[in-house]
Scaffold this motif. Structure first.
Motif, PDB file in Angstrom:
ATOM      1  N   GLY A  13     -91.159  11.178  45.132  1.00  0.00           N
ATOM      2  CA  GLY A  13     -90.987  12.329  44.251  1.00  0.00           C
ATOM      3  C   GLY A  13     -91.533  12.144  42.862  1.00  0.00           C
ATOM      4  O   GLY A  13     -91.012  12.725  41.911  1.00  0.00           O
ATOM      5  N   THR A  18     -94.812  15.376  43.812  1.00  0.00           N
ATOM      6  CA  THR A  18     -94.463  16.700  43.282  1.00  0.00           C
ATOM      7  C   THR A  18     -95.670  17.613  43.239  1.00  0.00           C
ATOM      8  O   THR A  18     -95.596  18.792  43.595  1.00  0.00           O
ATOM      9  N   LEU A  36     -88.886  16.566  50.841  1.00  0.00           N
ATOM     10  CA  LEU A  36     -89.335  15.438  50.017  1.00  0.00           C
ATOM     11  C   LEU A  36     -88.268  14.356  50.004  1.00  0.00           C
ATOM     12  O   LEU A  36     -87.104  14.625  49.699  1.00  0.00           O
ATOM     13  N   GLU A  38     -86.906  10.841  48.414  1.00  0.00           N
ATOM     14  CA  GLU A  38     -86.981  10.022  47.202  1.00  0.00           C
ATOM     15  C   GLU A  38     -85.870   8.968  47.252  1.00  0.00           C
ATOM     16  O   GLU A  38     -84.694   9.315  47.344  1.00  0.00           O
ATOM     17  N   VAL A  43     -85.943  12.301  40.808  1.00  0.00           N
ATOM     18  CA  VAL A  43     -87.389  12.374  41.015  1.00  0.00           C
ATOM     19  C   VAL A  43     -88.073  11.975  39.706  1.00  0.00           C
ATOM     20  O   VAL A  43     -87.427  11.761  38.684  1.00  0.00           O
ATOM     21  N   LEU A 241     -89.964  21.042  41.653  1.00  0.00           N
ATOM     22  CA  LEU A 241     -89.434  20.958  43.013  1.00  0.00           C
ATOM     23  C   LEU A 241     -88.290  21.939  43.226  1.00  0.00           C
ATOM     24  O   LEU A 241     -88.139  22.514  44.310  1.00  0.00           O
ATOM     25  N   VAL A 248     -85.178  18.473  48.681  1.00  0.00           N
ATOM     26  CA  VAL A 248     -85.304  17.156  48.047  1.00  0.00           C
ATOM     27  C   VAL A 248     -84.106  16.297  48.451  1.00  0.00           C
ATOM     28  O   VAL A 248     -82.952  16.659  48.189  1.00  0.00           O
TER      29      VAL A 248
END
Length: 453
Positions: A13, A18, A36, A38, A43, A241, A248
């Motif tokens: 991230g 991103t 995503l 991470e 992030v 995001l 996320v």
């Protein structure tokens, strides 16, 4: 792709991940399902800040340059605004010094005019203007990448990108060789250029000339200005995001990526994460350096071995205190020391740079930031540098920068059909904006792949 909603996994991230997610969203909008992963609790990748001595300070990607169009676009998209650069700014003075074995031959204000005048006096007009012109020309070529990407140009490898911008040759030779071939004198190469690249990359004249010259341009030699993002540089990635509606998953590492043959020969990507969850995707973008990851990639039961180029461990030490002028060669006790000192190798310093990065309301003193590559500053060393110390915090980046070796064999952006590596270009040059360029390219390649399904 058909009317199905494409599902894309992005691993990492930071800037690359991103930007890749943002570019996919621009293409597909709500028609894409973007997940995503991470592994950290936030992030931003190597752009992050911490609370120290009563204030927030940047510990990673501290400064940005106004020429970075991808980050500027994310700022406009999220309504983020510019803050101060965080470099030599604390309300007292804003001065640069280049520290060598002769003390501070250049001591100047942070304005471009003041720095240029100081460098001219030290190295002479030919070498100063030669490096400035080379950096400006290199930056102009590099900035051509935006027009190519805007036109939809895709690159399969970093070498393809460098060739398209006429930058392949300087990426294959060292910065030191590049300067010597152009008869730049030792004072400019070692006292000024290397001192600046030490601060930017923790590397010197051994790094590749493309990264070094573009870095010098980004430091102000080619115009523009430095800034940070109000609230922290990482916030522009978090806001992006959030606004595009990406799924996320923080504090979630990827354990494996397995490529499986689906119906009609269509591939699916099974991603297993650290929680034990398995999800299936149409494409995967790896946006974290392979050298720093510990996940497994299987292509239909055959392991995929991606060359893991070395990264540097960088120690960042924050100190609340009063600098000791007597520590610096050529400074008497009570004499002036610049708010940021770029160190040449000849200085013999155990660190690459030291500078004011903020002001502590708790102690009523400056906060200094020390970059020292893989050297951990000792209490004895800090005791010599500072007369009085209020607090100390060390933050270690396990992989702050790639080792920018000239002529390195770069990993391609496309590792396999549907599997893309956004960080591929990072072994040619490294910065928040460079990662955004890589993330954009990986997303464009993924779009081609998805549209062909």
């Amino acid at each position: 792709m058909s009317n199905e909603k494409p599902r894309v996994a992005i691993v990492g991230g930071g800037s690359a991940g991103t930007t890749a997610a943002y570019r996919l969203w621009k293409e597909y909008g709500d028609r894409a399902d973007i997940t995503l992963y991470e592994r950290e609790e936030h992030v931003g990748g190597r752009a992050w800040d911490i609370t120290f001595a009563g204030t927030r300070i940047e510990v990673g990607g501290t400064i940005l340059h106004s020429s970075g169009k991808h980050v500027m676009e994310l700022m406009a998209f999220t309504g983020s605004v510019e803050g101060e650069s965080g470099l030599s700014i604390d309300g007292k003075d804003e001065t640069y010094g280049f520290w060598t074995d002769k003390g501070f031959p250049v001591l100047c204000h942070t304005s471009l005019a003041s720095m240029a005048a100081g460098i001219l006096r030290h190295v002479g007009p030919y070498s100063a203007l030669k490096v400035t012109n080379e950096a400006t020309a290199m930056a102009a070529k590099w900035e051509g990448v935006y027009a190519l990407q805007e036109a939809g140009r895709r690159f399969q490898s970093p070498d393809d990108l460098l060739e398209a911008l006429d930058l392949a040759d300087p990426s294959r030779e060292s910065l030191g060789d590049f300067l010597r071939e152009r008869h730049v004198n030792r004072a400019m190469a070692e006292d000024i250029v290397e001192a600046i690249t030490h601060n930017m990359y923790n590397q010197g004249l051994e790094m590749n000339a493309f990264a070094g010259l573009v870095g010098l341009a980004g430091a102000g030699l080619a115009g523009g200005y430095l800034y940070s993002i109000d609230g922290g540089n990482w916030t522009v990635f978090a806001k992006t995001l959030d606004r595009i509606g990406a799924d996320v998953r923080l504090k979630t590492s990827v354990v494996s990526v397995d490529v499986k043959a689906g119906e009609g020969g269509r591939r699916t990507f099974e991603v297993e994460d650290s929680t034990g969850r398995r999800d299936h995707f149409d494409a995967v973008i790896l946006a974290a350096p392979v050298a720093l990851g510990d996940y497994r990639i299987q292509l239909e039961d055959t392991p995929l071995n991606v060359p893991a180029h070395p990264y540097q461990k960088v120690n960042t030490t924050f100190v609340v205190g009063d600098i000791n002028p007597a520590y610096f060669k050529g400074r008497r006790r009570g004499g002036r020391v610049p708010s940021t000192a770029f160190t040449a190798t000849s200085s013999g310093a155990p660190f690459k740079s030291i500078g004011v990065t903020g002001f502590s309301p708790d102690y009523g003193k400056r906060i200094y930031k020390i970059f020292s590559a893989d050297h951990e500053m000792t209490p004895e060393e800090l005791g010599r540098i500072f007369e009085r110390i209020g607090d100390v915090r060390t933050f270690v980046w396990r992989g702050a920068y790639p080792v920018l070796t000239p002529g390195i064999r770069h990993v391609p952006f496309t590792l396999a059909p549907g599997l893309f590596y956004a960080c591929a270009f990072e072994t040619a040059a490294g910065s928040v904006e460079v990662e955004a360029v890589g993330g954009t390219n990986a997303a464009l390649l993924a779009i081609d792949y998805l549209d062909a399904l």
